[in-house]
Scaffold this active site. Structure first.
Site, PDB file in Angstrom:
ATOM      1  N   LYS A  35       0.843  -1.206   0.000  1.00 11.22           N
ATOM      2  CA  LYS A  35       0.000   0.000   0.000  1.00 11.22           C
ATOM      3  C   LYS A  35       0.871   1.246   0.000  1.00 11.22           C
ATOM      4  O   LYS A  35       1.787   1.373   0.815  1.00 11.22           O
ATOM      5  CB  LYS A  35      -0.888  -0.004   1.254  1.00 11.22           C
ATOM      6  CG  LYS A  35      -1.808   1.205   1.364  1.00 11.22           C
ATOM      7  CD  LYS A  35      -2.804   1.030   2.490  1.00 11.22           C
ATOM      8  CE  LYS A  35      -2.339   1.584   3.813  1.00 11.22           C
ATOM      9  NZ  LYS A  35      -2.223   3.058   3.856  1.00 11.22           N
ATOM     10  N   ASP A  62      -3.544   4.266  -1.861  1.00 11.49           N
ATOM     11  CA  ASP A  62      -4.455   4.694  -0.782  1.00 11.49           C
ATOM     12  C   ASP A  62      -4.437   6.220  -0.687  1.00 11.49           C
ATOM     13  O   ASP A  62      -3.872   6.787   0.240  1.00 11.49           O
ATOM     14  CB  ASP A  62      -3.982   4.035   0.521  1.00 11.49           C
ATOM     15  CG  ASP A  62      -4.815   4.409   1.731  1.00 11.49           C
ATOM     16  OD1 ASP A  62      -5.971   4.835   1.559  1.00 11.49           O
ATOM     17  OD2 ASP A  62      -4.301   4.261   2.866  1.00 11.49           O
ATOM     18  N   LYS A  64      -7.418   8.054  -1.142  1.00 11.29           N
ATOM     19  CA  LYS A  64      -8.753   8.448  -0.640  1.00 11.29           C
ATOM     20  C   LYS A  64      -9.266   9.703  -1.352  1.00 11.29           C
ATOM     21  O   LYS A  64      -9.487  10.752  -0.740  1.00 11.29           O
ATOM     22  CB  LYS A  64      -8.714   8.691   0.873  1.00 11.29           C
ATOM     23  CG  LYS A  64      -8.262   7.490   1.695  1.00 11.29           C
ATOM     24  CD  LYS A  64      -8.380   7.752   3.179  1.00 11.29           C
ATOM     25  CE  LYS A  64      -7.893   6.604   4.025  1.00 11.29           C
ATOM     26  NZ  LYS A  64      -6.422   6.434   4.020  1.00 11.29           N
ATOM     27  N   ASP A  67     -13.438  14.734  -4.136  1.00 10.71           N
ATOM     28  CA  ASP A  67     -13.436  15.998  -4.887  1.00 10.71           C
ATOM     29  C   ASP A  67     -14.678  15.990  -5.771  1.00 10.71           C
ATOM     30  O   ASP A  67     -15.526  15.101  -5.647  1.00 10.71           O
ATOM     31  CB  ASP A  67     -12.124  16.080  -5.718  1.00 10.71           C
ATOM     32  CG  ASP A  67     -11.671  17.526  -5.926  1.00 10.71           C
ATOM     33  OD1 ASP A  67     -12.517  18.351  -6.296  1.00 10.71           O
ATOM     34  OD2 ASP A  67     -10.470  17.801  -5.749  1.00 10.71           O
ATOM     35  N   THR A 121     -11.843   5.787  10.670  1.00 13.20           N
ATOM     36  CA  THR A 121     -11.926   5.159  11.991  1.00 13.20           C
ATOM     37  C   THR A 121     -11.366   6.064  13.085  1.00 13.20           C
ATOM     38  O   THR A 121     -11.517   5.769  14.264  1.00 13.20           O
ATOM     39  CB  THR A 121     -11.180   3.799  12.015  1.00 13.20           C
ATOM     40  OG1 THR A 121      -9.881   4.000  11.458  1.00 13.20           O
ATOM     41  CG2 THR A 121     -11.912   2.765  11.213  1.00 13.20           C
ATOM     42  N   ARG A 212       2.977  -1.138  10.867  1.00 12.39           N
ATOM     43  CA  ARG A 212       4.088  -1.223  11.806  1.00 12.39           C
ATOM     44  C   ARG A 212       4.433  -2.616  12.316  1.00 12.39           C
ATOM     45  O   ARG A 212       5.630  -2.900  12.508  1.00 12.39           O
ATOM     46  CB  ARG A 212       3.854  -0.240  12.955  1.00 12.39           C
ATOM     47  CG  ARG A 212       4.069   1.198  12.509  1.00 12.39           C
ATOM     48  CD  ARG A 212       3.425   2.192  13.428  1.00 12.39           C
ATOM     49  NE  ARG A 212       1.967   2.146  13.323  1.00 12.39           N
ATOM     50  CZ  ARG A 212       1.155   2.916  14.030  1.00 12.39           C
ATOM     51  NH1 ARG A 212       1.643   3.767  14.912  1.00 12.39           N
ATOM     52  NH2 ARG A 212      -0.145   2.834  13.864  1.00 12.39           N
TER      53      ARG A 212
HETATM   54  O1  C5P Z   1       0.986   0.639  11.298  1.00 10.55           O
HETATM   55  P1  C5P Z   1      -0.450   0.264  11.141  1.00 10.55           P
HETATM   56  O2  C5P Z   1      -0.671  -1.231  10.969  1.00 10.55           O
HETATM   57  O3  C5P Z   1      -1.331   0.843  12.206  1.00 10.55           O
HETATM   58  O4  C5P Z   1      -0.846   0.923   9.737  1.00 10.55           O
HETATM   59  C1  C5P Z   1      -2.137   0.963   9.281  1.00 10.55           C
HETATM   60  C2  C5P Z   1      -2.190   1.575   7.922  1.00 10.55           C
HETATM   61  O5  C5P Z   1      -3.552   1.653   7.529  1.00 10.55           O
HETATM   62  C3  C5P Z   1      -1.656   2.995   7.844  1.00 10.55           C
HETATM   63  O6  C5P Z   1      -1.117   3.170   6.523  1.00 10.55           O
HETATM   64  C4  C5P Z   1      -2.875   3.865   8.031  1.00 10.55           C
HETATM   65  O7  C5P Z   1      -2.779   5.092   7.380  1.00 10.55           O
HETATM   66  C5  C5P Z   1      -3.937   3.004   7.369  1.00 10.55           C
HETATM   67  N1  C5P Z   1      -5.292   3.216   7.851  1.00 10.55           N
HETATM   68  C6  C5P Z   1      -5.674   3.064   9.170  1.00 10.55           C
HETATM   69  N2  C5P Z   1      -6.969   3.292   9.550  1.00 10.55           N
HETATM   70  C7  C5P Z   1      -7.872   3.614   8.631  1.00 10.55           C
HETATM   71  C8  C5P Z   1      -7.515   3.730   7.303  1.00 10.55           C
HETATM   72  C9  C5P Z   1      -6.191   3.526   6.934  1.00 10.55           C
HETATM   73  O8  C5P Z   1      -4.870   2.748  10.030  1.00 10.55           O
HETATM   74  N3  C5P Z   1      -9.132   3.769   8.995  1.00 10.55           N
END
Ligand code: C5P
Length: 232
Positions: A35, A62, A64, A67, A121, A212
């Protein structure tokens, strides 16, 4: 490892394309999806996405989009021209924007999957009235999920907790992509309502976004293997 990709989408949340590319290549294009989000894209541009695609990676772009319909339609075509596997928009852009996005991809023999974010979220119930949205979080998620489905989108980004709600009340066949995934071995970081990969798949997720727990692990490939073992 056979050629079957796991349903894991690894978030390449790095500032520099060199770091993102090194990590992606360490994991391998046959093993998982990747992603590219707003930071990496803004720093490294479309040419970096094209490079990943050329190397065989299935890329979820990603960005999003939110517009006016014409602008979003053109942006979706630009993503499709890059050869990405999946692209997303905000359902709050409204019906005409969602339909324009969907229609813009009609002519492609291999079009990207088009999914929508319902509510971020990061929003809580207390944020909704200030945005002019009535009802509970769940009411709003369902309303936007139904709007997205009616516009012909392939699926949604949603929290793991919303999977069953959407499958039962909107469509059991939508592509559902869920972030907020934390393997049993991992810390939660800033994600509050998490599920393990196994729980999310059992709840009906199609793909899991993991950042992460893999990219910040001392050995990312081993972390990915551990998740694969958890969901095997
Ligand atoms: O590091 P982690 O597993 O928390 O990363 C989650 C990824 O998903 C990040 O790129 C974050 O921007 C994305 N994301 C999220 N919650 C959302 C939409 C996207 O954590 N509702």
């Amino acid at each position: 490892m056979n050629n079957m990709r796991s349903p894991l989408i690894i978030a390449l949340d790095f500032a520099q394309p060199e770091q993102a590319l090194a990590l992606a290549q360490q994991l391998g294009s046959e093993r998982c999806y990747v992603k590219v989000g707003k930071e990496l894209f803004t720093r490294s541009g479309a040419s970096f996405v094209a490079q990943l695609v050329d190397l065989g990676f299935k890329v979820f772009l990603d960005l999003k989009y939110h517009d006016i319909p014409n602008t979003v339609a053109k942006a979706c075509q630009a993503a499709a021209d890059l050869g990405v596997w999946m692209v997303n928009v905000h359902a709050l852009g409204g019906r005409d924007m969602l339909m324009a996005a969907r229609d813009s991809l009609e002519g492609y023999s291999q079009r990207p999957l088009l999914i929508a974010v319902t509510l971020l979220t990061s929003l809580g119930e207390e944020d909704l009235s200030g945005m002019g949205l009535h009802g509970t979080l769940q009411d709003n998620v369902l309303r936007l999920a139904r709007l997205s489905k009616a516009a012909g989108l392939d699926g949604l980004v949603c929290s793991p907790q919303e999977i069953q709600l959407i499958r039962q009340n909107v469509d059991e066949n939508l592509v559902l992509v869920t972030p907020g995934i934390r393997p049993a071995f991992s810390v939660k970081d800033d994600q509050k309502r998490t599920m393990t990969p196994k729980q999310a798949l059992e709840a009906g997720a199609s793909y899991l976004v993991v950042g992460r727990p893999v990219i910040a692990a001392p050995d990312p490939l081993q972390a990915l293997r551990n998740i694969e073992a958890e969901i095997a």
